[in-house]
Design a protein around this motif. Sequence first.
Motif, PDB file in Angstrom:
ATOM      1  N   UNK A  49       0.982  -1.392  -0.039  1.00 33.32           N
ATOM      2  CA  UNK A  49       0.108  -0.134   0.593  1.00 33.32           C
ATOM      3  C   UNK A  49       0.729   1.264  -0.029  1.00 33.32           C
ATOM      4  N   UNK A  51       1.825   2.735  -3.322  1.00 35.55           N
ATOM      5  CA  UNK A  51       1.305   3.729  -3.785  1.00 35.55           C
ATOM      6  C   UNK A  51       0.035   4.562  -3.967  1.00 35.55           C
ATOM      7  N   UNK A  52       0.394   6.020  -3.965  1.00 32.15           N
ATOM      8  CA  UNK A  52      -0.125   6.612  -3.798  1.00 32.15           C
ATOM      9  C   UNK A  52      -1.027   6.871  -4.888  1.00 32.15           C
ATOM     10  N   UNK A  53      -2.721   7.670  -4.196  1.00 36.15           N
ATOM     11  CA  UNK A  53      -3.566   7.181  -5.246  1.00 36.15           C
ATOM     12  C   UNK A  53      -3.304   8.892  -6.445  1.00 36.15           C
ATOM     13  N   UNK A  54      -2.809   9.411  -6.307  1.00 37.50           N
ATOM     14  CA  UNK A  54      -2.047  10.381  -7.864  1.00 37.50           C
ATOM     15  C   UNK A  54      -1.003   9.589  -8.210  1.00 37.50           C
ATOM     16  N   UNK A  55      -0.513   8.896  -7.696  1.00 40.59           N
ATOM     17  CA  UNK A  55       0.671   8.011  -8.701  1.00 40.59           C
ATOM     18  C   UNK A  55      -0.622   6.788  -9.206  1.00 40.59           C
ATOM     19  N   UNK A  62      -1.619   5.747 -18.301  1.00 39.03           N
ATOM     20  CA  UNK A  62      -0.195   5.197 -18.496  1.00 39.03           C
ATOM     21  C   UNK A  62      -0.351   3.900 -19.084  1.00 39.03           C
ATOM     22  N   UNK A  77       5.447   0.518 -14.496  1.00 38.52           N
ATOM     23  CA  UNK A  77       6.017   1.878 -15.475  1.00 38.52           C
ATOM     24  C   UNK A  77       5.879   2.648 -13.223  1.00 38.52           C
ATOM     25  N   UNK A  78       5.703   1.899 -12.574  1.00 40.68           N
ATOM     26  CA  UNK A  78       6.044   2.756 -11.050  1.00 40.68           C
ATOM     27  C   UNK A  78       7.382   2.425 -10.923  1.00 40.68           C
ATOM     28  N   UNK A  79       8.409   1.602 -11.742  1.00 37.11           N
ATOM     29  CA  UNK A  79       9.770   1.802 -11.530  1.00 37.11           C
ATOM     30  C   UNK A  79      10.368   2.320 -12.742  1.00 37.11           C
ATOM     31  N   UNK A  80      10.537   2.476 -13.281  1.00 39.50           N
ATOM     32  CA  UNK A  80      10.662   2.610 -14.905  1.00 39.50           C
ATOM     33  C   UNK A  80      10.946   4.480 -14.581  1.00 39.50           C
ATOM     34  N   UNK A  81      12.284   4.909 -14.366  1.00 34.14           N
ATOM     35  CA  UNK A  81      11.814   6.132 -13.800  1.00 34.14           C
ATOM     36  C   UNK A  81      12.364   7.010 -15.376  1.00 34.14           C
ATOM     37  N   UNK A  86      10.824   4.379 -20.246  1.00 33.58           N
ATOM     38  CA  UNK A  86       9.919   3.947 -20.550  1.00 33.58           C
ATOM     39  C   UNK A  86       8.997   4.201 -21.668  1.00 33.58           C
ATOM     40  N   UNK A  97      14.147   1.536  -3.755  1.00 38.15           N
ATOM     41  CA  UNK A  97      12.417   2.146  -4.304  1.00 38.15           C
ATOM     42  C   UNK A  97      12.062   2.374  -2.705  1.00 38.15           C
ATOM     43  N   UNK A  98      11.263   2.658  -2.024  1.00 42.91           N
ATOM     44  CA  UNK A  98      10.869   2.901  -0.364  1.00 42.91           C
ATOM     45  C   UNK A  98      10.459   2.193  -0.425  1.00 42.91           C
TER      46      UNK A  98
END
Lengths: 628, 303
Positions: A49, A51-55, A62, A77-81, A86, A97-98
């Motif tokens: 949990x 991953x925040x709402x806006x993300x 995407x 897509x979360x990690x490929x920055x 992308x 990542x944390x």
Amino acid sequence: MSAIPATADNSLDLWLAQQTEKSLLRFLTCGSVDDGKSTLIGRLLYDSQLILDDQLASLKKESHNRTVGDEGIDFSLLVDGLVAEREQGITIDVAYRFFSTDKRKFIVADTPGHEQYTRNMATGASNAELALVLIDARKGVLTQTRRHSFILSLIGVKHVVLVVNKIDLVDYDQEAFDRIVAEYRAFAEPLGFKSLAAVPVSALRGDNILRPSENTPWYEGEALVPYLETIDVSEDRTTEKFRFPVQWVNRPNLDFRGFSGTVASGTIAVGDEVLIAASRKPAVVSRIVTMDGDLDHAIAGQAVTLVLDREVDISRGDVLSRPGETLDYSNQFQARVVWMNEEPAYPGRSYLLKIGTQTVPATITDLKFRTNVNTLEQTAATKIDLNEVATVTLNTDKPIAFDPYASNGRTGGFILVDRISNATLGAGTIEFGLRRAQNLTYQSFDVNREVRAQMKGQSPRIIWFTGLSGSGKSSVANLLEKRLTAEGRHAYILDGDNVRHGLNKDLGFTEAARIENIRRVAEVARLMADAGLIVLVSFISPFEKERRLAREIAGDTDFTEVYVDTPLEVCEARDPKGLYKRARAGEIKNFTGIDSPFEPPEDAELVLHGAEAGPEVLADQLHAFLKL
Amino acid sequence: MLDQNRLTHLQTLEAESIEILREVAASFERPVMMYSIGKDSSVLLHLARKAFFPSKIPFPLLHVDTTFKFREMIAFRDRTAEEYGFDLITHTNQDGVRDGINPFDHGSSRYTDIMKTAALRQALTAGRYDAAIGGARRDEEKSRAKERVFSHRNASHAWDPKNQRPELWRTFNTRLNPGESMRVFPISNWTELDVWTYIYSEQIPIVPLYFARPRPVVERSGTLIMVDDERLPLNPGETPKEEVVRFRTLGCYPLTGAIRSDAADLPSIIMEMQASRTSEREGRLIDSDSVGSMEKKKQEGYF
């Protein structure tokens, strides 16, 4: 200053205390491209949990036209920055990542799978305690799986979890899983990981991530996250020897002179005696200074400023230890290097070497062998190409203080930097020092080797005999010594068996002991040659590596390698000491020629054929060759 | 401080950051520390004081003043500089001032380019700084998650994300060619929660704007903008309302969204953050221009 509004809030303090109790696990994900590393991390973040709402909203947007799980999200897509990542759908560089669970905090390094970005994988591995090695269940163990695993062992990651991903795509087949795990275990065995677990997962669908999946009833181990929450990777660096690389000399005014740095390992207390690696000068710690007040002791990992009780010359790059527990201090050592630049590494070329806080010019003097990442086979090489791993001898312009990487990861790892472009070219781990530094153990006296040699009227040299037991080494050496003595020269024989009874009687027959055996004999031979003698060393010395070590130790002393090449059948028939019989009967293990190999020398100065002529003839041949 | 010979999570992070700061001081000729006055800068400043104690911080702090920072930020900056006695350099892009560049008439993107990114480049070039220390964290944004601790910049201050130097262990390659520079991020491995808990446990002073108070705001497309001075043009029929708000990040007031919150002290902020479901940079308008916008700014030299 504006006061901080801080209310006395017990529940927060309690919560904070819990946060503090949590341990931190740094791990990386690696493996071949498309094995689903980024997807797995996205899944971990999603399930914990984080991953925040806006993300989440922007992710769903995407994820259009991509492979998605039940949640409608392409987790990768979360990690490929990076934009390029992308666009190309690949991972180029390591991303950090944390996340945290109720039990642990995690920093995860997502590393690229493509071979060309292996250096970025090594970057991610270098600060990790554990690695998730991903495998696509459909593809099994690939070259890149092996390469990454080998680099993990080189960089010093001790714990591995084999994540067999996309298990859903092989219909949750136990056989497929078992086959992959068996193959990997066989490959990884010599890499010496402390722990190796295997989990069948589907990162996309969430099988065996948070809890055991119903789709794999045959899997009895823990799900991935519970395993990561509980595995013990702690290495108590406080129990290791004290090491303090001086980073910065702290001199605010004439009354204060302190040495700032991070305790690399061990502990230090006020009143303890320390020794400076380079100058061997002792001092006593009088204060351990921090902005929060002086400490009475400091432990591994703490950044402090040490004040000593006397004026000593210390600058950045010096390393403090305790007397009796000093570091190696040498300008020549053997190391394993992983090369990270398109331009290959060549012996003889000069680089800048940075180890801890020391930076010195360094040259690869010998490229011993390259290790094939697929088979772990060692092959000869003349250069190290991008992403290759090789074992080399390095020479530094001035001595450096270090520990073998296996005994201290903080003081045994180095980087090599290009002297012109300043690019980071490679990374290495030191295996062992080859020679004590010249300016330390080598006292220079007025009477030197040349003077002593003149006195004896001979030029000192080392003649190193190698060959099977019973090949005739000792007989030839004996005859040569007699002849030299008759000529008025002063020679001496160092014989394997005799040395084993005295100087080296504490050594067994493990690999480390064998190397030490050779090292000591080579050092003794060098000292004797320095004293003006002609030294005849009669040692089976079956391994090329060790003979080369002996040659390196000899340094500028004339070194002649003589291979007494007598076929095994002949030696065994002679069996002067009855050893072959006992080895055949299983009474002696690791006997050269029987159950341990003999690597014939390729660059011996002279080969004597022991089956073709008697020892007298061979001794004559040798005598003629030496042109004494 | 020592518990059974083991450092806590925060102690580990603190020591790592101090080691990085010392490495900068020892390896570069003209380092500078970016001081943005925000909470991350406050943590960075605190760490720098610890790193070099009892010496003073051996490099100056640089604040790029866009002229649209919150007034409370500027007041806090000057008080802090006076209290700790560090060497403070402020820089404003005078070309931008001359041309009257502002976020209202020129758009957030162009304004940021000129008053922030270009201004920073000017200041770094003018000071001939070879290392600039910043308070960015890897958990903030996707391109930051990829950046090295010692991040190389070419002679035009640009970042080449596809060709970063390998960074092994904590053996940092600090070497540069003439004209090149390094951006250094000592708190790369901290999370937002780490920053807040550290501020709380170390009692580090921060700008009061982080704490909820009644403030005059207007709401524009879902974002609450504080009316910090008379330069903010009001739309027809728009009147500022007093609302209890606070800021999760600080920057230029016309570009920084406030959140409705009652968190008036640190414990409440930390509690609120734990319950929060939006990420920290959402309140920053510059990031949401396009996907990859932060990476683009960084390539151009933005922090």
